[in-house]
Write a protein that holds these residues in place. Structure first.
Motif, PDB file in Angstrom:
ATOM      1  N   GLU A  59       0.827  -1.205   0.000  1.00  0.00           N
ATOM      2  CA  GLU A  59       0.000   0.000   0.000  1.00  0.00           C
ATOM      3  C   GLU A  59       0.864   1.259   0.000  1.00  0.00           C
ATOM      4  OE1 GLU A  59      -3.638   1.632  -0.586  1.00  0.00           O
ATOM      5  OE2 GLU A  59      -3.064  -0.473  -0.655  1.00  0.00           O
ATOM      6  N   ILE A  60       1.957   1.244   0.759  1.00  0.00           N
ATOM      7  CA  ILE A  60       2.862   2.392   0.749  1.00  0.00           C
ATOM      8  C   ILE A  60       3.531   2.510  -0.619  1.00  0.00           C
ATOM      9  CG2 ILE A  60       4.938   3.421   1.755  1.00  0.00           C
ATOM     10  CD1 ILE A  60       4.088   2.078   4.431  1.00  0.00           C
ATOM     11  N   ASP A  61       3.917   1.388  -1.204  1.00  0.00           N
ATOM     12  CA  ASP A  61       4.471   1.415  -2.561  1.00  0.00           C
ATOM     13  C   ASP A  61       3.489   2.046  -3.542  1.00  0.00           C
ATOM     14  OD1 ASP A  61       7.012   0.353  -2.153  1.00  0.00           O
ATOM     15  OD2 ASP A  61       6.366  -1.718  -2.513  1.00  0.00           O
ATOM     16  N   LEU A  62       2.223   1.696  -3.411  1.00  0.00           N
ATOM     17  CA  LEU A  62       1.213   2.267  -4.294  1.00  0.00           C
ATOM     18  C   LEU A  62       1.103   3.776  -4.108  1.00  0.00           C
ATOM     19  CD1 LEU A  62      -1.787   0.973  -5.800  1.00  0.00           C
ATOM     20  CD2 LEU A  62      -2.304   2.823  -4.222  1.00  0.00           C
ATOM     21  N   LEU A  63       1.130   4.229  -2.857  1.00  0.00           N
ATOM     22  CA  LEU A  63       1.098   5.667  -2.601  1.00  0.00           C
ATOM     23  C   LEU A  63       2.327   6.356  -3.202  1.00  0.00           C
ATOM     24  CD1 LEU A  63      -0.177   5.688   1.087  1.00  0.00           C
ATOM     25  CD2 LEU A  63      -1.444   6.442  -0.928  1.00  0.00           C
ATOM     26  N   GLU A  64       3.470   5.702  -3.095  1.00  0.00           N
ATOM     27  CA  GLU A  64       4.701   6.240  -3.679  1.00  0.00           C
ATOM     28  C   GLU A  64       4.597   6.321  -5.205  1.00  0.00           C
ATOM     29  OE1 GLU A  64       8.424   6.764  -2.281  1.00  0.00           O
ATOM     30  OE2 GLU A  64       6.773   7.752  -1.257  1.00  0.00           O
ATOM     31  N   GLN A  65       4.110   5.280  -5.830  1.00  0.00           N
ATOM     32  CA  GLN A  65       3.974   5.235  -7.288  1.00  0.00           C
ATOM     33  C   GLN A  65       3.003   6.312  -7.759  1.00  0.00           C
ATOM     34  OE1 GLN A  65       4.957   2.333  -9.489  1.00  0.00           O
ATOM     35  NE2 GLN A  65       6.326   1.656  -7.871  1.00  0.00           N
ATOM     36  N   ASP A  66       1.952   6.509  -6.983  1.00  0.00           N
ATOM     37  CA  ASP A  66       0.931   7.473  -7.356  1.00  0.00           C
ATOM     38  C   ASP A  66       1.503   8.882  -7.430  1.00  0.00           C
ATOM     39  OD1 ASP A  66      -1.782   7.574  -8.134  1.00  0.00           O
ATOM     40  OD2 ASP A  66      -2.265   8.586  -6.263  1.00  0.00           O
ATOM     41  N   VAL A  67       2.438   9.191  -6.541  1.00  0.00           N
ATOM     42  CA  VAL A  67       3.069  10.502  -6.537  1.00  0.00           C
ATOM     43  C   VAL A  67       3.902  10.694  -7.794  1.00  0.00           C
ATOM     44  CG1 VAL A  67       4.855  11.871  -5.390  1.00  0.00           C
ATOM     45  CG2 VAL A  67       3.108  10.736  -4.043  1.00  0.00           C
ATOM     46  N   LYS A  68       4.565   9.626  -8.243  1.00  0.00           N
ATOM     47  CA  LYS A  68       5.515   9.711  -9.348  1.00  0.00           C
ATOM     48  C   LYS A  68       4.877   9.564 -10.724  1.00  0.00           C
ATOM     49  CE  LYS A  68       8.983   7.701  -6.357  1.00  0.00           C
ATOM     50  NZ  LYS A  68       9.716   6.503  -6.038  1.00  0.00           N
ATOM     51  N   SER A  69       3.673   9.047 -10.784  1.00  0.00           N
ATOM     52  CA  SER A  69       3.074   8.698 -12.064  1.00  0.00           C
ATOM     53  C   SER A  69       2.251   9.831 -12.652  1.00  0.00           C
ATOM     54  CB  SER A  69       2.182   7.465 -11.903  1.00  0.00           C
ATOM     55  OG  SER A  69       1.469   7.225 -13.080  1.00  0.00           O
ATOM     56  N   GLU A  70       2.561  10.209 -13.865  1.00  0.00           N
ATOM     57  CA  GLU A  70       1.775  11.206 -14.589  1.00  0.00           C
ATOM     58  C   GLU A  70       0.368  10.691 -14.851  1.00  0.00           C
ATOM     59  OE1 GLU A  70       2.754  14.297 -15.842  1.00  0.00           O
ATOM     60  OE2 GLU A  70       4.633  14.130 -14.749  1.00  0.00           O
ATOM     61  N   ALA A  71       0.211   9.391 -14.987  1.00  0.00           N
ATOM     62  CA  ALA A  71      -1.082   8.803 -15.335  1.00  0.00           C
ATOM     63  C   ALA A  71      -2.118   8.993 -14.235  1.00  0.00           C
ATOM     64  CB  ALA A  71      -0.918   7.317 -15.629  1.00  0.00           C
ATOM     65  N   HIS A  72      -1.675   9.273 -13.013  1.00  0.00           N
ATOM     66  CA  HIS A  72      -2.615   9.381 -11.905  1.00  0.00           C
ATOM     67  C   HIS A  72      -3.066  10.816 -11.642  1.00  0.00           C
ATOM     68  CE1 HIS A  72      -1.121   5.324 -11.005  1.00  0.00           C
ATOM     69  NE2 HIS A  72      -2.335   5.158 -10.548  1.00  0.00           N
ATOM     70  N   ILE A  73      -2.678  11.747 -12.476  1.00  0.00           N
ATOM     71  CA  ILE A  73      -3.110  13.126 -12.271  1.00  0.00           C
ATOM     72  C   ILE A  73      -4.630  13.166 -12.317  1.00  0.00           C
ATOM     73  CG2 ILE A  73      -3.121  15.440 -13.275  1.00  0.00           C
ATOM     74  CD1 ILE A  73      -0.193  14.958 -13.993  1.00  0.00           C
TER      75      ILE A  73
END
Length: 153
Positions: A59-73
């Protein structure tokens, strides 16, 4: 139509967020992510500590990925609640697990980026008695690890 158990738990946790945490202003940081649909409620089916810790890391990895991913804007996840309904009926076992969860933050290099707030149906702060009113702020329908971004707190 019947609602499956994880979905029912998710609905109960969201209702608790709206009607208790936000309505009673127990947490000044809760309303915005809930209102903006930037929170996740993950209902774990873990039955052992290692599985629960792995889910916490994921879950923390997912939160981290979400910050870095342009696709999640536009669908950015600000915070996540990990619900553990199949574990930790005993508050003291849950409290012991919190030490492991915080070790997970440290070992993953996430200290200073994330913190964990804990909730339990029988929450009890150190130095209080069962039933003391101050314990109610951390009471929830299920054992919950709330993963918060420190930058947002």
């Amino acid at each position: 139509m019947t609602v499956d158990r994880p979905e029912q738990i998710r609905l109960e946790v969201n209702q608790w967020l709206e009607e208790v945490v936000i309505a009673l202003q127990l947490c000044p940081f809760a309303a915005k992510p809930v209102r903006d649909k930037q929170h996740r409620v993950v209902v774990s089916q873990a039955l052992d500590i290692q599985a629960a810790l792995m889910l916490l890391e994921n879950e923390i990895d997912l939160l981290e990925q979400d910050v870095k991913s342009e696709a999640h804007i536009g669908t950015y996840i600000e915070t996540s609640l990990l619900v553990l309904p199949e574990m930790f009926g005993d508050f003291y076992d849950f409290n012991d697990f919190l030490s492991l969860a915080n070790d997970c933050l440290e070992n993953g290099g996430w200290l200073g980026k994330y913190q964990i707030a804990s909730f339990h149906p029988r929450y009890q702060f150190a130095g209080t008695q069962v039933g003391d009113a101050e314990n109610l702020t951390n009471c929830a329908p299920y054992p919950i690890l709330h993963i918060l971004r420190e930058a947002s707190v």
